[in-house]
Design a protein around this motif. Structure first.
Motif, PDB file in Angstrom:
ATOM      1  N   VAL A 322      99.748  48.222  32.664  1.00  0.00           N
ATOM      2  CA  VAL A 322      98.756  49.184  32.175  1.00  0.00           C
ATOM      3  C   VAL A 322      98.564  48.905  30.686  1.00  0.00           C
ATOM      4  CG1 VAL A 322      98.148  51.625  31.947  1.00  0.00           C
ATOM      5  CG2 VAL A 322      99.544  50.861  33.889  1.00  0.00           C
ATOM      6  N   VAL A 323      97.324  48.728  30.269  1.00  0.00           N
ATOM      7  CA  VAL A 323      97.062  48.344  28.881  1.00  0.00           C
ATOM      8  C   VAL A 323      96.036  49.287  28.258  1.00  0.00           C
ATOM      9  CG1 VAL A 323      97.503  45.935  29.476  1.00  0.00           C
ATOM     10  CG2 VAL A 323      95.153  46.752  29.349  1.00  0.00           C
ATOM     11  N   PHE A 324      96.074  49.347  26.931  1.00  0.00           N
ATOM     12  CA  PHE A 324      95.054  50.125  26.222  1.00  0.00           C
ATOM     13  C   PHE A 324      94.770  49.457  24.880  1.00  0.00           C
ATOM     14  CE2 PHE A 324      99.020  51.832  24.617  1.00  0.00           C
ATOM     15  CZ  PHE A 324      98.773  52.079  23.268  1.00  0.00           C
ATOM     16  N   ALA A 325      93.592  49.709  24.346  1.00  0.00           N
ATOM     17  CA  ALA A 325      93.190  49.167  23.050  1.00  0.00           C
ATOM     18  C   ALA A 325      93.830  49.992  21.948  1.00  0.00           C
ATOM     19  CB  ALA A 325      91.669  49.197  22.920  1.00  0.00           C
ATOM     20  N   LYS A 326      94.423  49.319  20.970  1.00  0.00           N
ATOM     21  CA  LYS A 326      95.108  50.032  19.893  1.00  0.00           C
ATOM     22  C   LYS A 326      94.244  50.147  18.634  1.00  0.00           C
ATOM     23  CE  LYS A 326      97.452  45.840  18.182  1.00  0.00           C
ATOM     24  NZ  LYS A 326      98.757  45.189  17.934  1.00  0.00           N
ATOM     25  N   ILE A 327      93.008  49.641  18.688  1.00  0.00           N
ATOM     26  CA  ILE A 327      92.142  49.616  17.512  1.00  0.00           C
ATOM     27  C   ILE A 327      90.977  50.597  17.701  1.00  0.00           C
ATOM     28  CG2 ILE A 327      90.667  47.752  18.401  1.00  0.00           C
ATOM     29  CD1 ILE A 327      90.584  46.644  15.521  1.00  0.00           C
ATOM     30  N   THR A 328      90.527  51.166  16.586  1.00  0.00           N
ATOM     31  CA  THR A 328      89.371  52.061  16.649  1.00  0.00           C
ATOM     32  C   THR A 328      88.081  51.244  16.651  1.00  0.00           C
ATOM     33  OG1 THR A 328      89.255  52.216  14.240  1.00  0.00           O
ATOM     34  CG2 THR A 328      90.596  53.857  15.358  1.00  0.00           C
ATOM     35  N   CYS A 330      87.709  51.557  19.907  1.00  0.00           N
ATOM     36  CA  CYS A 330      88.042  51.294  21.312  1.00  0.00           C
ATOM     37  C   CYS A 330      89.115  52.260  21.823  1.00  0.00           C
ATOM     38  CB  CYS A 330      88.508  49.855  21.479  1.00  0.00           C
ATOM     39  SG  CYS A 330      87.251  48.630  21.035  1.00  0.00           S
ATOM     40  N   PHE A 331      90.075  52.586  20.951  1.00  0.00           N
ATOM     41  CA  PHE A 331      91.142  53.510  21.339  1.00  0.00           C
ATOM     42  C   PHE A 331      90.559  54.859  21.732  1.00  0.00           C
ATOM     43  CE2 PHE A 331      94.199  56.844  20.302  1.00  0.00           C
ATOM     44  CZ  PHE A 331      95.340  56.407  20.953  1.00  0.00           C
ATOM     45  N   GLN A 332      89.723  55.441  20.845  1.00  0.00           N
ATOM     46  CA  GLN A 332      89.148  56.752  21.124  1.00  0.00           C
ATOM     47  C   GLN A 332      88.182  56.717  22.306  1.00  0.00           C
ATOM     48  OE1 GLN A 332      89.414  55.319  18.164  1.00  0.00           O
ATOM     49  NE2 GLN A 332      90.038  56.781  16.587  1.00  0.00           N
ATOM     50  N   ASN A 333      87.562  55.555  22.532  1.00  0.00           N
ATOM     51  CA  ASN A 333      86.629  55.429  23.651  1.00  0.00           C
ATOM     52  C   ASN A 333      87.327  55.201  24.987  1.00  0.00           C
ATOM     53  OD1 ASN A 333      84.491  55.740  21.900  1.00  0.00           O
ATOM     54  ND2 ASN A 333      84.121  53.547  21.663  1.00  0.00           N
ATOM     55  N   LEU A 369      98.040  55.744  33.395  1.00  0.00           N
ATOM     56  CA  LEU A 369      96.702  55.508  32.851  1.00  0.00           C
ATOM     57  C   LEU A 369      96.040  56.820  32.439  1.00  0.00           C
ATOM     58  CD1 LEU A 369      94.524  53.320  32.306  1.00  0.00           C
ATOM     59  CD2 LEU A 369      93.567  53.917  34.549  1.00  0.00           C
ATOM     60  N   TYR A 370      96.155  57.843  33.275  1.00  0.00           N
ATOM     61  CA  TYR A 370      95.565  59.144  32.936  1.00  0.00           C
ATOM     62  C   TYR A 370      96.243  59.745  31.703  1.00  0.00           C
ATOM     63  CZ  TYR A 370      93.091  58.998  37.420  1.00  0.00           C
ATOM     64  OH  TYR A 370      92.274  58.650  38.463  1.00  0.00           O
ATOM     65  N   PHE A 371      97.546  59.495  31.559  1.00  0.00           N
ATOM     66  CA  PHE A 371      98.236  59.940  30.348  1.00  0.00           C
ATOM     67  C   PHE A 371      97.628  59.275  29.120  1.00  0.00           C
ATOM     68  CE2 PHE A 371     101.368  58.708  27.147  1.00  0.00           C
ATOM     69  CZ  PHE A 371     101.821  59.947  26.709  1.00  0.00           C
ATOM     70  N   LEU A 372      97.371  57.971  29.209  1.00  0.00           N
ATOM     71  CA  LEU A 372      96.815  57.232  28.070  1.00  0.00           C
ATOM     72  C   LEU A 372      95.404  57.686  27.722  1.00  0.00           C
ATOM     73  CD1 LEU A 372      98.006  53.613  28.957  1.00  0.00           C
ATOM     74  CD2 LEU A 372      98.992  55.168  27.257  1.00  0.00           C
ATOM     75  N   ARG A 391      94.160  50.751  13.215  1.00  0.00           N
ATOM     76  CA  ARG A 391      94.973  50.618  14.418  1.00  0.00           C
ATOM     77  C   ARG A 391      96.020  51.719  14.439  1.00  0.00           C
ATOM     78  NH1 ARG A 391      93.770  45.968  12.084  1.00  0.00           N
ATOM     79  NH2 ARG A 391      92.855  44.285  13.354  1.00  0.00           N
ATOM     80  N   ILE A 392      96.505  52.041  15.641  1.00  0.00           N
ATOM     81  CA  ILE A 392      97.567  53.042  15.717  1.00  0.00           C
ATOM     82  C   ILE A 392      98.773  52.519  14.934  1.00  0.00           C
ATOM     83  CG2 ILE A 392      96.827  54.064  17.886  1.00  0.00           C
ATOM     84  CD1 ILE A 392      99.018  52.402  19.278  1.00  0.00           C
ATOM     85  N   ILE A 393      99.464  53.428  14.299  1.00  0.00           N
ATOM     86  CA  ILE A 393     100.599  53.035  13.469  1.00  0.00           C
ATOM     87  C   ILE A 393     101.715  52.448  14.326  1.00  0.00           C
ATOM     88  CG2 ILE A 393     100.090  54.742  11.685  1.00  0.00           C
ATOM     89  CD1 ILE A 393     102.323  56.480  12.868  1.00  0.00           C
TER      90      ILE A 393
END
Length: 426
Positions: A322-328, A330-333, A369-372, A391-393
């Motif tokens: 399970v992956v997610f984008a750590k940069i804005t 994209c993270f908020q989207n 994924l729903y948590f993320l 990016r997230i800290i």
């Protein structure tokens, strides 16, 4: 309309002549027409300008209409004596109630816009205004019409404001519902609690066994076995124990979870950014950021490449990760997905991705994924970097508290959310 009043346009005194400006005569520009009564203007001119520049002095009560440009057809009533620029035509009505003319012109704005000519600066000209046909009722009926309009307009404005509020709510309701559903899910409020389904503590034991197995196989460092233990003390506060250390974390726990659940650190129950080992010629998936969709689901595409072309300089992942984008932004989207069906089960992609791999089958990947995508994870994130590249800290993901339900309840939560697909997919 030329038969019901005296029509005349204004003019602009020479801008370089200081004798023309700074007086006490109101000089109106079309941008100041407000579809109401105008009592004041930003610029005032002098008596000398009035006399020398062929300016028409309009009376209080005269009806004004814009003839040029973006404001064409806008109207107003002069609340005081004033003159205007050449883009504004004024009418001193006779035999016609000025408010009747005012409301007629306001209702005919689209007609005047259609009559406009001139490309970049359309105009309707004084000649077109005075030749425009206008229905005239008896004077007493004009008064009654105006009275009725003035009675209805506040209601129109009130209902217009209500409609705007409703339109805004309609535009936002789906997004708010999605966020609310996910937040309820990770707080244990989406499905009923069933005691016989076990506890998260039992699940933590399974995760521990999986980690010990990987340590023995040399696939995991022994330090990964040092987990924190989070519990609620007799003082009803949350405490965290790591080795012999003990500290209160009550201020860091933002909501209550069911008794059968357990607060854990993400780094203790997931592998973060694991590496792949594969033959150089192995066909694998290459997934740059643009191949990951920003949705509340899990959608992505990929290009097929040889592993040797992407094994260095990119983030590794495999089927089930399970992956997610750590940069804005994209993270908020909510650019986050579950990778399934990769060529030969492996891939690599943007270095702006964070990868999470559950230990065995202890965590339902859709629950993760729903948590993320939940407000708890998205809205509380902290960032560093420049305004356009944040990016997230470091440590935000690893140290984030994760509300862990029993596995069977994870499955039920996921099933319940998917039953709400008509909301979540919009």
């Amino acid at each position: 309309m030329g038969s019901i009043g005296d029509w005349g346009a204004g003019a602009t005194p020479a801008k370089g002549n200081s004798d023309y400006y700074g007086g006490n005569i109101l000089w109106l520009r079309t941008g100041e027409l407000n579809n109401g009564v105008v009592y004041d203007t930003e610029i005032k001119i002098t008596e000398k300008a009035l006399q020398e520049c062929s300016l028409r002095l309009n009376k209080a009560g005269d009806v004004l209409i814009a003839m040029y440009g973006a404001t064409i057809g806008k109207v107003a009533i002069a609340g005081n004596e004033m003159t205007s620029n050449q883009a504004c035509c004024a009418c001193t009505p006779f035999g016609v109630f000025n408010y009747y003319l005012f409301y007629y012109l306001m209702g005919s704005q689209m007609d005047f816009i259609k009559k406009g000519e001139g490309g970049a600066q359309p105009n309707i000209s004084r000649e077109k205004l005075i030749s425009h046909l206008m229905p005239i009722p008896p004077l007493n009926e004009q008064y009654r019409i105006v009275k009725q309009i003035q009675k209805i307009l506040p209601l129109i404005e009130m209902y217009s404001a209500s409609q705007d509020t409703q339109d805004k709510l309609n535009a936002e309701i789906n997004e708010k519902l999605k966020k609310s559903i996910l937040q309820e899910a990770i707080q244990g409020k989406l499905v009923p609690q069933i005691e016989k389904e076990g506890t998260a503590q039992e699940l933590l034991e399974q995760i521990k066994q999986e980690k010990q197995k990987l340590v023995k196989e040399g696939k995991l460092k022994k330090s990964a076995l040092t987990d924190s233990v989070i519990f609620k003390g007799d003082d009803n506060k949350y405490w965290e124990k790591v080795g012999k250390g003990l500290r209160c974390i009550d201020d860091e726990i933002h909501f209550e979870i069911p008794a059968s659940w357990q607060w854990v650190r993400i780094k203790d129950i997931f592998q973060i950014n694991p590496k792949n080992i594969a033959d150089d010629n192995c066909i694998s998936a290459f997934i740059p950021m643009e191949k990951i969709c920003a949705t509340y689901g899990s959608e992505f595409s990929y290009d097929e490449v040889q592993w040797k072309t992407i094994k260095t300089g990119y983030t590794h992942f495999a089927d089930g990760d399970v992956v997610f984008a750590k940069i804005t932004p994209c993270f908020q989207n909510r650019k986050s997905v579950i990778f399934i069906g990769l060529p030969n089960g492996i891939g690599a992609g943007s270095t702006e991705l964070k990868v999470m791999r559950p230990y065995g089958e202890t965590i339902n990947r859709w629950y993760l994924l729903y948590f993320l995508k939940s407000p708890y994870f998205i809205d509380e994130a902290q960032f560093k970097g420049t305004a356009n590249q944040q990016r997230i800290i470091t440590g935000y993901l690893e140290n984030k508290f994760f509300p862990l339900p029993p596995k069977s309840e994870q499955d039920k939560i996921v099933e319940q959310i998917k039953q709400l697909a008509s909301i979540m997919s919009r």
